[in-house]
Design an enzyme around this catalytic site. Structure first.
Site, PDB file in Angstrom:
ATOM      1  N   CYS A 260       0.908  -1.214  -0.076  1.00 45.82           N
ATOM      2  CA  CYS A 260       0.001   0.075   0.125  1.00 45.82           C
ATOM      3  C   CYS A 260       0.635   1.356   0.142  1.00 45.82           C
ATOM      4  O   CYS A 260       1.705   1.306   1.086  1.00 45.82           O
ATOM      5  CB  CYS A 260      -0.785  -0.021   1.411  1.00 45.82           C
TER       6      CYS A 260
ATOM      7  N   CYS B 184      -0.838   3.613  -6.605  1.00 42.64           N
ATOM      8  CA  CYS B 184      -1.745   2.826  -5.535  1.00 42.64           C
ATOM      9  C   CYS B 184      -2.002   1.499  -6.002  1.00 42.64           C
ATOM     10  O   CYS B 184      -2.176   1.385  -7.073  1.00 42.64           O
ATOM     11  CB  CYS B 184      -3.132   3.563  -5.416  1.00 42.64           C
TER      12      CYS B 184
HETATM   13  N1  DGL Z   1      -3.934   0.367  -1.807  1.00 43.03           N
HETATM   14  C1  DGL Z   1      -3.779   1.646  -1.278  1.00 43.03           C
HETATM   15  C2  DGL Z   1      -2.538   2.295  -1.877  1.00 43.03           C
HETATM   16  O1  DGL Z   1      -1.677   1.766  -2.501  1.00 43.03           O
HETATM   17  C3  DGL Z   1      -4.540   2.495  -0.825  1.00 43.03           C
HETATM   18  C4  DGL Z   1      -6.069   2.653  -1.104  1.00 43.03           C
HETATM   19  C5  DGL Z   1      -6.931   3.276  -0.111  1.00 43.03           C
HETATM   20  O2  DGL Z   1      -7.056   2.733   0.932  1.00 43.03           O
HETATM   21  O3  DGL Z   1      -7.242   4.441  -0.363  1.00 43.03           O
HETATM   22  O4  DGL Z   1      -2.109   3.476  -1.702  1.00 43.03           O
END
Ligand code: DGL
Length: 277
Positions: free
Chosen positions: A83, A197
């Site tokens: 993330c 993301c």
């Molecule tokens: N998957 C997450 C990232 O790489 C973020 C998504 C979220 O929770 O807003 O930033």
């Protein structure tokens, strides 16, 4: 430190993969391809989703608190924070607190700067990642000769969640959300889009169709898998492919379409009580 520890160990390594939701699956799939013998646990903090708009202090406290419990429970040999929104904020705190390696996921600005021909790069991320000092430092360090356009999307991670849950958004809705990605100025058009993301690569095929001109979409997952192999070593021969386990902090059982998507990726869902987070 950990590489020696793991190399000495004949048991397959335990790998914890963490995200706010299903986005980290885009990283998980590459990790599993690279080390099919490893024991993976995928934890989606869906009770905290989305991280993208969460206050930085609250997010830091939340992830550290969750890691306290997860590391005590699972004793992973390594943690992959799949993330960007969390990694660009919490990695120093996690590395200071725990004596195991953490691999983060951060915007792939360096490869974008190396590959761009037009010099126009877009970083597509959550509002949190776009605002982080970490992201701005990467731009200063690696992309000072490119023009970098930052796009903070408030919706795209949720659209990716919907995609995997069998409830995709319409093309026009998706097209409107990503319209700011494409810059055409002074005769130069965006040619590199950094998917900063982990949710966004779940939408790559659709984005390719909707883009007003072809661009390269940069997904950091292969680089993260390479880093994991550097730390853990190559797969142990003869160890069969392991079933991986997925846990959702909401304690809810995912709906059918999502269960199928998880199964296709080799994940079985462990249902626990809602976490106290
Ligand atoms: N998957 C997450 C990232 O790489 C973020 C998504 C979220 O929770 O807003 O930033």
């Amino acid at each position: 430190m950990a590489a020696e520890h793991i190399a000495d160990n004949i048991k397959p390594p335990r790998v914890l993969v963490f995200d706010s939701g299903v986005g980290g699956l885009t990283v998980f799939s590459r990790l599993r391809e690279a080390r099919p013998d490893a024991q993976f646990t995928y934890v989606a903090d869906d009770a905290g989703f989305p991280y993208g708009n969460m206050d930085a202090e609250a997010l830091l406290a939340r992830v550290v608190h969750l890691m306290d419990g997860l590391i005590a429970q699972l004793s992973p040999d390594i943690v992959v924070v799949a993330c960007n929104t969390a990694s660009t904020l919490v990695l120093p705190a996690l590395r200071a607190r725990f004596d195991i390696p953490f691999i983060g996921t951060v915007p792939a600005i360096k490869p974008a700067a190396e590959q761009t021909i037009s010099g126009e790069i877009t970083i597509l991320a959550t509002p949190g990642t776009v605002a982080r000092d970490y992201t701005h430092d990467l731009i200063r360090k690696f992309a000072d000769s490119s023009r970098v356009h930052l796009v903070g999307s408030t919706q795209l991670a949720s659209f990716a969640e919907r995609e995997l849950s069998g409830n995709p958004v319409r093309d026009d809705v998706l097209r409107d959300e990503v319209a700011p990605v494409f810059v055409d100025r002074d005769g130069a058009r965006t040619d590199m889009v950094v998917l900063a993301c982990t949710h966004y690569p779940l939408l790559t095929k659709r984005l390719e169709h909707l883009a007003p001109w072809p661009v390269t979409w940069i997904d950091p997952a292969p680089a993260i898998a390479r880093r994991m192999v550097q730390l853990l070593g190559e797969a142990t021969n003869g160890v069969p492919l392991q079933t991986a386990h997925a846990t959702f902090t909401s304690g809810q059982q995912p709906h059918e379409a999502l269960l199928l998507a998880l199964k296709q990726r080799g994940l079985e869902v462990d249902v626990h009580e809602k976490c106290a987070c």
